[in-house]
Design a protein around this motif. Structure first.
Motif, mmCIF file in Angstrom:
data_model
loop_
_atom_site.group_PDB
_atom_site.id
_atom_site.type_symbol
_atom_site.label_atom_id
_atom_site.label_comp_id
_atom_site.label_asym_id
_atom_site.label_seq_id
_atom_site.Cartn_x
_atom_site.Cartn_y
_atom_site.Cartn_z
ATOM 1 N N ALA A 3 1.003 -1.157 -0.009
ATOM 2 C CA ALA A 3 -0.080 0.067 0.155
ATOM 3 C C ALA A 3 0.962 1.022 -0.061
ATOM 4 O O ALA A 3 1.883 1.320 -0.853
ATOM 5 C CB ALA A 3 -0.914 0.101 1.005
ATOM 6 N N ASN A 4 0.661 2.234 1.009
ATOM 7 C CA ASN A 4 1.627 3.309 0.853
ATOM 8 C C ASN A 4 2.301 3.352 2.309
ATOM 9 O O ASN A 4 2.686 4.445 3.059
ATOM 10 C CB ASN A 4 0.695 4.733 0.956
ATOM 11 N N VAL A 5 2.578 2.047 2.943
ATOM 12 C CA VAL A 5 3.103 1.999 4.320
ATOM 13 C C VAL A 5 4.663 2.099 3.955
ATOM 14 O O VAL A 5 5.158 0.921 3.779
ATOM 15 C CB VAL A 5 2.876 0.846 5.140
ATOM 16 N N LYS A 6 5.236 3.026 4.486
ATOM 17 C CA LYS A 6 6.581 3.193 4.304
ATOM 18 C C LYS A 6 7.582 2.259 5.181
ATOM 19 O O LYS A 6 8.470 1.987 4.601
ATOM 20 C CB LYS A 6 7.156 4.555 4.384
ATOM 21 N N GLU A 7 6.886 1.851 6.163
ATOM 22 C CA GLU A 7 7.283 0.664 6.952
ATOM 23 C C GLU A 7 7.435 -0.731 6.649
ATOM 24 O O GLU A 7 8.028 -1.508 7.226
ATOM 25 C CB GLU A 7 6.850 0.662 8.621
ATOM 26 N N MET A 8 6.951 -0.765 5.336
ATOM 27 C CA MET A 8 6.854 -2.225 4.695
ATOM 28 C C MET A 8 7.110 -2.227 3.354
ATOM 29 O O MET A 8 6.768 -2.275 2.624
ATOM 30 C CB MET A 8 5.178 -2.783 4.686
ATOM 31 N N PRO A 9 8.678 -2.235 3.218
ATOM 32 C CA PRO A 9 9.313 -2.275 1.884
ATOM 33 C C PRO A 9 9.008 -3.806 1.074
ATOM 34 O O PRO A 9 8.828 -4.900 1.756
ATOM 35 C CB PRO A 9 10.713 -2.236 2.152
ATOM 36 N N LYS A 10 8.707 -3.634 -0.139
ATOM 37 C CA LYS A 10 8.293 -4.782 -0.746
ATOM 38 C C LYS A 10 9.385 -5.655 -1.409
ATOM 39 O O LYS A 10 10.341 -5.029 -2.037
ATOM 40 C CB LYS A 10 7.360 -4.337 -2.082
ATOM 41 N N LEU A 11 9.060 -6.939 -1.117
ATOM 42 C CA LEU A 11 10.177 -7.741 -1.855
ATOM 43 C C LEU A 11 10.047 -7.845 -3.034
ATOM 44 O O LEU A 11 9.240 -7.837 -3.891
ATOM 45 C CB LEU A 11 10.133 -9.249 -0.952
ATOM 46 N N ASN A 12 11.492 -8.163 -3.925
ATOM 47 C CA ASN A 12 11.383 -8.388 -5.234
ATOM 48 C C ASN A 12 11.780 -9.861 -5.487
ATOM 49 O O ASN A 12 12.721 -10.421 -5.577
ATOM 50 C CB ASN A 12 12.575 -7.626 -5.806
ATOM 51 N N LEU A 13 10.445 -10.530 -5.471
ATOM 52 C CA LEU A 13 10.511 -12.247 -5.541
ATOM 53 C C LEU A 13 11.069 -12.589 -6.994
ATOM 54 O O LEU A 13 10.951 -13.725 -7.336
ATOM 55 C CB LEU A 13 9.216 -12.754 -5.309
ATOM 56 N N GLU A 14 11.344 -11.603 -7.741
ATOM 57 C CA GLU A 14 11.849 -11.898 -9.337
ATOM 58 C C GLU A 14 13.310 -12.134 -9.093
ATOM 59 O O GLU A 14 13.832 -12.786 -10.058
ATOM 60 C CB GLU A 14 11.535 -10.964 -10.135
ATOM 61 N N ASN A 15 13.843 -11.798 -7.971
ATOM 62 C CA ASN A 15 15.397 -12.140 -7.843
ATOM 63 C C ASN A 15 15.591 -13.467 -7.462
ATOM 64 O O ASN A 15 14.620 -13.888 -6.522
ATOM 65 C CB ASN A 15 15.766 -11.239 -6.576
ATOM 66 N N LYS A 16 16.368 -14.149 -7.913
ATOM 67 C CA LYS A 16 16.413 -15.862 -7.671
ATOM 68 C C LYS A 16 16.789 -15.870 -6.287
ATOM 69 O O LYS A 16 16.307 -16.973 -5.731
ATOM 70 C CB LYS A 16 17.671 -16.132 -8.571
ATOM 71 N N ASP A 17 17.655 -15.074 -5.843
ATOM 72 C CA ASP A 17 18.137 -15.514 -4.161
ATOM 73 C C ASP A 17 17.043 -15.271 -3.338
ATOM 74 O O ASP A 17 16.843 -15.903 -2.371
ATOM 75 C CB ASP A 17 19.390 -14.815 -4.044
ATOM 76 N N CYS A 18 16.404 -14.197 -3.509
ATOM 77 C CA CYS A 18 15.087 -13.875 -2.805
ATOM 78 C C CYS A 18 14.112 -14.866 -2.694
ATOM 79 O O CYS A 18 13.480 -15.329 -1.897
ATOM 80 C CB CYS A 18 14.701 -12.106 -3.223
ATOM 81 N N ARG A 19 13.738 -15.231 -3.962
ATOM 82 C CA ARG A 19 12.934 -16.099 -4.458
ATOM 83 C C ARG A 19 13.102 -17.561 -3.454
ATOM 84 O O ARG A 19 12.246 -18.099 -2.952
ATOM 85 C CB ARG A 19 12.938 -16.579 -5.699
ATOM 86 N N LYS A 20 14.475 -18.064 -3.634
ATOM 87 C CA LYS A 20 14.939 -19.152 -2.964
ATOM 88 C C LYS A 20 14.662 -18.901 -1.382
ATOM 89 O O LYS A 20 14.047 -19.928 -0.702
ATOM 90 C CB LYS A 20 16.096 -19.648 -3.228
ATOM 91 N N TYR A 21 15.233 -17.945 -0.955
ATOM 92 C CA TYR A 21 14.965 -17.536 0.578
ATOM 93 C C TYR A 21 13.572 -17.664 1.090
ATOM 94 O O TYR A 21 13.372 -18.472 2.222
ATOM 95 C CB TYR A 21 15.428 -16.094 0.668
ATOM 96 N N ILE A 22 12.613 -17.296 0.385
ATOM 97 C CA ILE A 22 11.265 -17.267 0.715
ATOM 98 C C ILE A 22 10.710 -18.718 0.762
ATOM 99 O O ILE A 22 9.863 -19.071 1.486
ATOM 100 C CB ILE A 22 10.366 -16.460 0.047
ATOM 101 N N LEU A 23 11.048 -19.486 -0.192
ATOM 102 C CA LEU A 23 10.475 -20.584 -0.698
ATOM 103 C C LEU A 23 11.098 -21.665 0.407
ATOM 104 O O LEU A 23 10.511 -22.712 1.075
ATOM 105 C CB LEU A 23 10.906 -21.281 -1.992
#
Length: 603
Positions: free
Chosen positions: A311-331
């Motif tokens: 939304a517009n909540v600056k305390e909640m930065p959006k993850l880029n799950l198109e990044n391979k390492d970030c994707r693997k981390y969340i999975l």
């Protein structure tokens, strides 16, 4: 004449899909009250009396006599404001099918195909009825394409808990600034609810009849709601630790209760370790591409932020799950909680803002670990793009709750319009999705249902009766069963107030009602049927039927009504499922009080 432009069908969608490893389901839409009969013409495209189509050449000129074809009569499944929907199922002998639809009214008969609509003038229309190049295709019923939602999700009774406000079971771990239990809730205050409190109340939930607990986030976070994740691998220390959570899961499973956690994978909190590294090191951070950043630095002196957020909540930065390492981390996180704690489901927060490819991988990885894990998406709109068997098992069924609320508030919907809205929700998805849908009236994101209905207890009971009549699984937001209310608006979070445990302030009569309707739901599998027959939907009066069960509703604010049960039964008597009273049919009318209902079983 049949209105051509009203007819609609789409292969490999909610109009044509694999229901099981052997059965296909088909739907077609036509203009309301126009078509008298519909037949599905279907068969193996390679079965011919003579001709050279064995190789799949649909343009073969020597083919004669499509011996693989059969015609299946479709039933009118339901009706909406403008359309009728027709349905049938079919078991293909060799799992492959070509099909079209034959529609009839009093004046004509037509063949609706993939490329064109043909007028059928006689029984000698062999070419049109065998011209497979104009037929839709279901090339092969592949097992992998069949939705493998867990069977247990078809008849579970969910109970949603906001952990910080449910029960304080260990005051030693409460935040230093904890408020007295029951104080007015705000966005940033704490009451001390924890997992020890939940553990102590599992007997209460079992007694109520609950068979599934949906927990809002329990991972480490700075807020009372914990949707600002700091550490995905740790339980928030003010909630408890991994040991108490394992005890909860074990004891819940012993009681036949499933546990579903809230997965916040769209965004994190600003205290998340990798985000702090980006703030410190900017574009040189090894995690710079883990977030959706427009430019560096991420913060500017004028308080402008240069990154995407929830939304517009600056305390909640959006993850880029198109990044391979970030994707693997969340999975890895998703599978970790299944492996380590044996959870039974994931509710996916803000899932519609994450790419579909990620969710396909998510399903693949989590189902490898636990085949009957339940995957629920937070989607407030049409969720079909996520519900074709390759991503989620279900989405939160807000369209159903919206329709029920508008009807009970007499806000734009009368009984007929309610039937249209519920029917639209049903036809929006394949049947095997509807069977495991997650149905709710309120949640931590909405005002409580009792407040929405202006504290009208009679209407609250009507809303619960309508909810429990739907196929899928009903969810009770904590405290609804004892009469808790609470608004949700700017600067007001009364919907997240503390659970009332003092029995002097609990509505015991309402509790007994909820407990009874849960019992009725469990004892009667008819509620799992996705087909609702709207026998009467006239203004304030509703009569709904599922197999041999009737739900009769009188929404009139002032007057009781009398209904003649002879109009709705096929046997001589009914059983009142709440009172167990037997009602014999002898031209007798039955009374329904104002804003009341009856739940009857034809016996």
């Amino acid at each position: 004449m049949i209105t051509r432009e009203a007819i609609y069908h789409l292969p490999k969608s909610n109009y044509a899909y694999a229901y099981s490893n052997s059965e296909l389901h088909f739907r077609i839409r036509s203009k309301k009250n126009e078509v008298d009969e519909v037949f599905l013409r279907i068969g193996d495209p390679y079965e011919w009396e003579t001709g050279g189509l064995d190789g799949g050449n649909l343009n073969g000129t020597d083919a004669k006599g499509w011996s693989g074809a059969t015609e299946v009569m479709m039933k009118k499944e339901l009706t909406t404001e403008y359309f009728d929907y027709w349905f049938c199922h079919y078991t293909p002998p060799k799992k492959r099918s070509r099909y079209a639809f034959i529609l009839k009214d009093k004046d004509e008969k037509i063949l609706f195909g993939e490329k064109q609509i043909d007028l059928l003038r006689s029984d000698k229309d062999e070419f049109k009825l065998s011209n497979l190049s104009n037929f839709f295709s279901f090339p092969y019923l592949n097992k992998k394409d069949v939705l493998d939602a867990p069977d247990w999700a078809k008849n579970i009774i969910w109970y949603q808990i906001f952990p910080e406000r449910f029960c304080n079971g260990n005051k030693d771990i409460s935040p230093q600034n904890v408020k007295p239990w029951g104080e007015v809730p705000t966005h940033d205050n704490f009451m001390g609810g924890d997992l020890y409190g939940l553990y102590s109340k599992l007997d209460y939930l079992e007694e109520l009849g609950i068979t599934g607990i949906y927990l809002c986030p329990i991972f480490t976070g700075n807020t009372n709601h914990k949707y600002d994740t700091v550490d995905y691998y740790k339980i928030d220390p003010h909630f408890g630790d991994e040991k108490i959570f394992k005890k909860i899961v074990k004891k819940a499973h012993q009681k036949g209760i499933k546990i579903m956690l809230d997965a916040v994978f769209n965004h994190v909190g600003t205290s998340f370790e990798y985000w702090k590294d980006v703030v410190k090191n900017g574009e040189k951070s090894e995690y710079a591409d883990w977030f959706v950043i427009n430019k560096f630095p991420v913060y500017e002196e004028n308080f402008k932020i240069n990154y995407e957020t929830f939304a517009n909540v600056k305390e909640m930065p959006k993850l880029n799950l198109e990044n391979k390492d970030c994707r693997k981390y969340i999975l890895n996180i998703a599978t970790y909680w299944i492996k380590e704690y044996d959870i039974d489901g994931w509710r996916l927060d803000v899932c519609n803002e994450i790419d579909h490819k990620f969710w396909r991988e998510f399903r693949e990885e989590t189902k490898k670990v636990k085949k009957d894990i339940y995957i629920l998406g937070e989607v407030w709109h049409d969720g079909l793009p996520w519900l074709m068997g390759d991503q989620f098992d279900a989405v939160m069924n807000y369209p159903i709750s919206d329709a029920i609320i508008k009807f009970l508030k007499k806000d734009k919907l009368d009984g007929l319009e309610l039937s249209y809205e519920i029917n639209k929700a049903i036809v929006s998805y394949p049947q095997n999705i509807t069977e495991v849908s997650f149905n709710l009236l309120d949640s931590h994101d909405t005002a409580r249902i009792l407040t929405v209905l202006k504290k009208d207890k009679k209407k609250l009971k009507l809303s619960i009766a309508l909810l429990f009549f739907q196929s899928g699984s009903p969810c009770i937001y904590y405290g609804t069963e004892i009469g808790m209310d609470g608004d949700k608006r700017s600067n007001c979070e009364d919907n997240r107030k503390c659970m009332v445990w003092d029995e002097n302030f609990q509505d015991k009569e309402l509790y007994s009602f909820v407990k009874k309707i849960i019992q009725i739901r469990k004892e009667n599998n008819q509620f799992q049927n996705t087909f609702i027959e709207w026998i009467l939907n006239d203004g304030d009066i509703l009569v709904l039927k599922k197999e041999n069960i009737l739900l009769l509703i009188n929404l009139n604010e002032e007057f009781d009504i009398n209904i003649n049960l002879n109009d709705f039964n096929s046997k001589k008597s009914f059983k009142n499922l709440f009172t167990n009273e037997i009602i014999f049919i002898d031209e007798k009318k039955i009374k329904i009080e104002n804003k009341g209902f009856l739940l009857l079983k034809n016996i």
